[in-house]
Enzyme design. Structure first.
Site, PDB file in Angstrom:
ATOM      1  N   SER A 144       0.870  -1.192   0.000  1.00  0.00           N
ATOM      2  CA  SER A 144       0.000   0.000   0.000  1.00  0.00           C
ATOM      3  C   SER A 144       0.896   1.228   0.000  1.00  0.00           C
ATOM      4  O   SER A 144       2.019   1.191   0.537  1.00  0.00           O
ATOM      5  CB  SER A 144      -0.865   0.000   1.267  1.00  0.00           C
ATOM      6  OG  SER A 144      -1.507   1.248   1.418  1.00  0.00           O
ATOM      7  N   TYR A 158      -1.546  -0.522  10.232  1.00  0.00           N
ATOM      8  CA  TYR A 158      -1.750  -1.041   8.860  1.00  0.00           C
ATOM      9  C   TYR A 158      -0.570  -0.646   7.967  1.00  0.00           C
ATOM     10  O   TYR A 158      -0.038  -1.469   7.214  1.00  0.00           O
ATOM     11  CB  TYR A 158      -3.062  -0.473   8.316  1.00  0.00           C
ATOM     12  CG  TYR A 158      -3.325  -0.717   6.854  1.00  0.00           C
ATOM     13  CD1 TYR A 158      -3.935  -1.892   6.418  1.00  0.00           C
ATOM     14  CD2 TYR A 158      -2.974   0.239   5.898  1.00  0.00           C
ATOM     15  CE1 TYR A 158      -4.190  -2.108   5.072  1.00  0.00           C
ATOM     16  CE2 TYR A 158      -3.224   0.032   4.549  1.00  0.00           C
ATOM     17  CZ  TYR A 158      -3.827  -1.142   4.142  1.00  0.00           C
ATOM     18  OH  TYR A 158      -4.069  -1.347   2.800  1.00  0.00           O
TER      19      TYR A 158
END
Ligand code: NAP
Length: 249
Positions: A144, A158
């Protein structure tokens, strides 16, 4: 001739569903993995089959070793020799600063996003590596842009899990480069999927899209194109690399 076989984890929706459908359209037999939403996974399988493709839904939590072993064994038996793996399954928790995070949340995020990807990569290597009698293959990990941006005030946990995926991609790629296996990653930016609702903000992409240089969010299909290019023979000299699919973010 039998089709090349790919396992895509987390296929009941979002980037996984788009990747599975594009893979089937490009001639792959696709294992559609999911953890909770059997009906949605079966709908992806039905769509693929209706278009003349080959797909099989297999339940399994990537964070549980027994489930991962069963997932790969099912594919061995039902679809045949594994050609590619996409470590797509990943989770995001509601927005929170680090000072508020409890250990249960950290364990959920890090176990699913990191250990889940390691377990699936391990099983793929055991099947693909020429060292173990395999015929080679390709692994694509979902990182990501958060790995670079850090997710401050929203989800540093995350972001850190995706930083680990970046490191795993580089390290594993070097370990298995001479065993016929390529390992690469894709770093999506803000993509229109339900993961943002899981993070407590369904409208997140629209809230921040103006901060993206291209001034829009991305689609799951745009990410799927990069994933499939990385595992295809068109990317035959690429390993340990990461493609940003993030509108310039
Ligand atoms: P999503 O819409 O939330 O879908 C996640 C999928 O993963 C679902 O199919 C879910 O299955 C499955 N899943 C969750 N936990 C699992 C587990 N333990 N085992 C197996 N499957 C599991 O997510 P997405 O937006 O498509 O994201 C896909 C990947 O791209 C993730 O790794 C995410 O971190 C990454 N990514 C997304 C974005 C974005 O903006 N969307 C940006 C950067 C990176 P069930 O429905 O059965 O629970």
């Amino acid at each position: 001739m039998s089709k090349p076989v790919v396992i895509v984890t987390g296929v009941s929706r979002g980037i996984g569903a788009a990747t599975a459908q594009l893979a089937a359209a490009r001639g792959y037999a696709v294992c559609v993995n999911y953890v909770h939403n059997q009906a949605a996974a079966q709908a992806v399988v039905d769509t693929i089959r209706a278009a003349g493709g080959e797909a099989l839904a297999v339940a399994g939590d990537v964070a549980l070793e027994a489930d991962v072993l069963k997932l790969f064994q099912t594919v061995d038996a039902e679809l045949g020799r594994l050609t590619a793996l996409v470590n797509n399954a990943g989770i995001l928790e509601p927005r929170m600063r680090v000072e508020e995070m409890d250990v249960a949340r950290l364990q959920r995020i890090l176990t699913t996003n990191i250990i889940g990807s390691f377990l699936c990569a391990r099983e793929a290597v055991r099947r693909m590596s020429t060292k173990f009698g395999g015929h080679g293959g390709a692994i694509v990990n979902l990182s990501s842009m958060a790995a670079k941006l850090g997710g401050p005030g929203e989800y540093v946990d995350y972001a850190a899990s995706k930083g680990a995926i970046d490191a795993m991609t580089v390290g594993l790629a070097k370990e298995v480069a001479d065993q016929g296996i390529r390992v690469n990653a894709v770093r999506p930016g803000v993509i229109y999927t339900d993961i943002h609702a899981s993070g407590g903000e369904p409208g997140r992409v629209d809230r921040i899209k103006d901060s993206v240089p291209m001034r829009r969010g991305g689609s799951a299909e745009e990410v799927a194109e990069a994933i499939i290019w990385l595992w295809s023979d068109a990317a035959s000299y690429s390993t340990g690399s990461c493609i940003d699919v993030a509108g310039g973010r």
